[in-house]
Scaffold this motif. Structure first.
Motif, mmCIF file in Angstrom:
data_model
loop_
_atom_site.group_PDB
_atom_site.id
_atom_site.type_symbol
_atom_site.label_atom_id
_atom_site.label_comp_id
_atom_site.label_asym_id
_atom_site.label_seq_id
_atom_site.Cartn_x
_atom_site.Cartn_y
_atom_site.Cartn_z
ATOM 1 N N TYR A 1 0.863 -1.180 0.000
ATOM 2 C CA TYR A 1 0.000 0.000 0.000
ATOM 3 C C TYR A 1 0.903 1.235 0.000
ATOM 4 O O TYR A 1 1.974 1.231 0.630
ATOM 5 C CB TYR A 1 -0.883 0.013 1.251
ATOM 6 N N THR A 2 0.459 2.299 -0.692
ATOM 7 C CA THR A 2 1.280 3.506 -0.846
ATOM 8 C C THR A 2 1.787 4.008 0.510
ATOM 9 O O THR A 2 2.955 4.384 0.650
ATOM 10 C CB THR A 2 0.442 4.618 -1.534
ATOM 11 N N GLU A 3 0.923 3.962 1.524
ATOM 12 C CA GLU A 3 1.275 4.477 2.858
ATOM 13 C C GLU A 3 2.454 3.720 3.469
ATOM 14 O O GLU A 3 3.138 4.234 4.348
ATOM 15 C CB GLU A 3 0.083 4.344 3.820
ATOM 16 N N ASP B 1 3.832 -0.414 -6.028
ATOM 17 C CA ASP B 1 2.821 0.447 -5.393
ATOM 18 C C ASP B 1 1.415 -0.051 -5.737
ATOM 19 O O ASP B 1 0.977 0.007 -6.881
ATOM 20 C CB ASP B 1 3.031 1.883 -5.896
ATOM 21 N N SER C 1 -3.435 3.381 -2.455
ATOM 22 C CA SER C 1 -3.712 3.617 -1.039
ATOM 23 C C SER C 1 -4.453 2.443 -0.411
ATOM 24 O O SER C 1 -5.307 1.821 -1.032
ATOM 25 C CB SER C 1 -4.558 4.872 -0.877
ATOM 26 N N GLN C 2 -4.119 2.187 0.841
ATOM 27 C CA GLN C 2 -4.765 1.152 1.637
ATOM 28 C C GLN C 2 -6.284 1.359 1.694
ATOM 29 O O GLN C 2 -7.039 0.413 1.872
ATOM 30 C CB GLN C 2 -4.178 1.270 3.042
ATOM 31 N N GLU D 1 -9.724 0.799 -2.566
ATOM 32 C CA GLU D 1 -9.717 -0.522 -3.206
ATOM 33 C C GLU D 1 -9.916 -0.448 -4.720
ATOM 34 O O GLU D 1 -9.461 -1.312 -5.459
ATOM 35 C CB GLU D 1 -10.781 -1.423 -2.574
ATOM 36 N N GLN E 1 -6.563 -0.162 -6.095
ATOM 37 C CA GLN E 1 -5.856 -1.452 -6.003
ATOM 38 C C GLN E 1 -6.317 -2.394 -7.121
ATOM 39 O O GLN E 1 -5.507 -3.065 -7.753
ATOM 40 C CB GLN E 1 -6.098 -2.093 -4.636
#
Ligand code: TXA
Ligand code: MG
Length: 350
Positions: free
Chosen positions: A274-276, A292, A295-296, A299, A302
């Motif tokens: 996840y990016t974070e 990458d 973001s978590q 979705e 993703q």
């Protein structure tokens, strides 16, 4: 075979000409790869058994794994399937869009197209290039994802070119797929309840706004055991298989790093992150290739990236790739379904 490539960014005059030319290829029994909002499709005339057979050959796909037929308007399904009220309720809410509905087939669909089954899968895509193309063809388009059998579905033209150049007459490049995972597939059961055969952008929660009950097929969250027959033939094949071994980690980030360090010394490893979490992982796993995942908390992003990452990591010839286990909620269920299959169920509870 020489493959012609048409690059279409908007529906201008040149694009219209290219789409008409692609439609002529279909009418002559040829193969055309076209963009949809989910993934790219490998299309042929669904009413022409020989043309449909060419799809199986180009993909290296077993002939008992049926093809989805794509129509320009939801009501066109009537010519190919016994539609009912539930179909129209679904169509009104989710079509055109990333939903495929399985119904009893009419004889107008050759058995080759439906892998020998009595049923047929119908989808009306939303992508504007796909819709125009199908409209110009004047026939329904049988189309599986335009990848070689066993590799991740293509979400951009370069994926398609890697798998299909020289095997199809035309590739229509319409840029990145919006969603990046294949459509949601449902079967309408006798009492108008639904069975979910493959999760996608239309979630269980979405379907429950139309149907009183949605039964999630066992094969969505589990891999089939030896000898088990799935409701959807495609579920018995190992899909989306990356060349290196994919391991899904179920736990927090620190435990993931500890596990990876302990279990992969001397190996060439990749981490889907996840990016974070990227900077933490890069600091702690100095030799890993980090991909990458978005973001978590996003979705949809993703889903958009998953197949690209699997293809990219294949090119990096890794020994093992680690990825986080997604949740089964909402769109997470589609990610979960694709990822456990790519990992052949290697899930580590940390
Ligand atoms: O988003 C999508 O659905 C993409 C784009 C191109 O439309 N198409 C796609 O097709 O993913 P394919 O062939 O890769 O996956 C279709 C799945 C297969 O697993 C197949 O077994 C299942 O749908 N299927 C097709 N017809 C069926 C039927 N009559 N009964 C049960 N399963 C069926
Ligand atoms: Mg496929």
């Amino acid at each position: 075979m020489k493959t012609e490539i048409f690059n279409i960014t908007s529906l201008n005059e040149k694009a219209e000409r290219e789409l008409k030319k692609s439609a002529e290829v279909i009418q002559a029994g040829g193969l055309v790869v076209f963009p949809t909002e989910t993934v790219y499709g490998l299309g042929a005339d669904a009413t022409n058994a020989e043309a449909a057979q060419r799809i199986y050959t180009a993909k290296g796909r077993p002939s008992d794994n049926p093809l989805i037929i794509h129509v320009a308007q939801p009501k066109d399904a009537e010519k190919y399937a016994y539609t009912n009220e539930m179909y129209y309720l679904l169509a009104e809410k989710f079509m055109p869009g990333p939903l495929t509905v399985i119904m009893i087939a009419k004889d107008s669909v050759p058995r080759t197209t439906r892998g020998g089954l009595d049923t047929v899968a119908v989808r009306c895509p939303q992508n504007i290039i796909a819709r125009k193309f199908i409209e110009y063809c004047g026939v329904p388009i049988a189309a599986p994802s335009a990848n070689l059998s066993g590799s991740p579905s293509p979400t951009n033209a370069s994926h398609v070119i890697d798998d299909m150049l020289g095997k199809v007459n035309v590739i229509i490049n319409g840029g990145d797929s919006d969603f990046g995972l294949e459509s949601t597939i449902v079967k309408i059961d006798e009492n108008d309840t639904l069975t979910l055969l493959r999760p996608g952008a239309i979630t269980v929660e979405d379907l429950l706004t139309v149907a009183s009950e949605v039964c999630v097929s066992n094969a969505v969250t589990h891999l089939l055991k030896e000898g088990e027959t799935p409701l959807s033939p495609g579920m018995k094949y190992r899909h989306y298989a990356p060349k290196s071994s994919l391991v899904l980690l179920d736990g927090n980030l620190q435990d993931a790093v500890t596990y990876i360090k302990k279990n992969s010394s001397g190996m060439k490893i990749g981490v889907v992150a996840y990016t974070e979490n990227i900077s933490f992982l890069k600091e702690n796993l100095l030799n890993a290739s980090v991909y990458d995942f978005g973001s978590q908390f996003h979705e949809v992003e993703q889903a958009h990236r998953l197949f690209s990452i699997l293809r990219e990591s294949d090119k990096d010839s890794l020994d093992v790739i680690y990825a986080p286990l997604p949740s089964k909620e909402g769109i997470g269920l589609a990610l979960y379904n694709r990822m456990i299959r790519a990992a052949a169920h290697k899930i580590i509870k940390l």
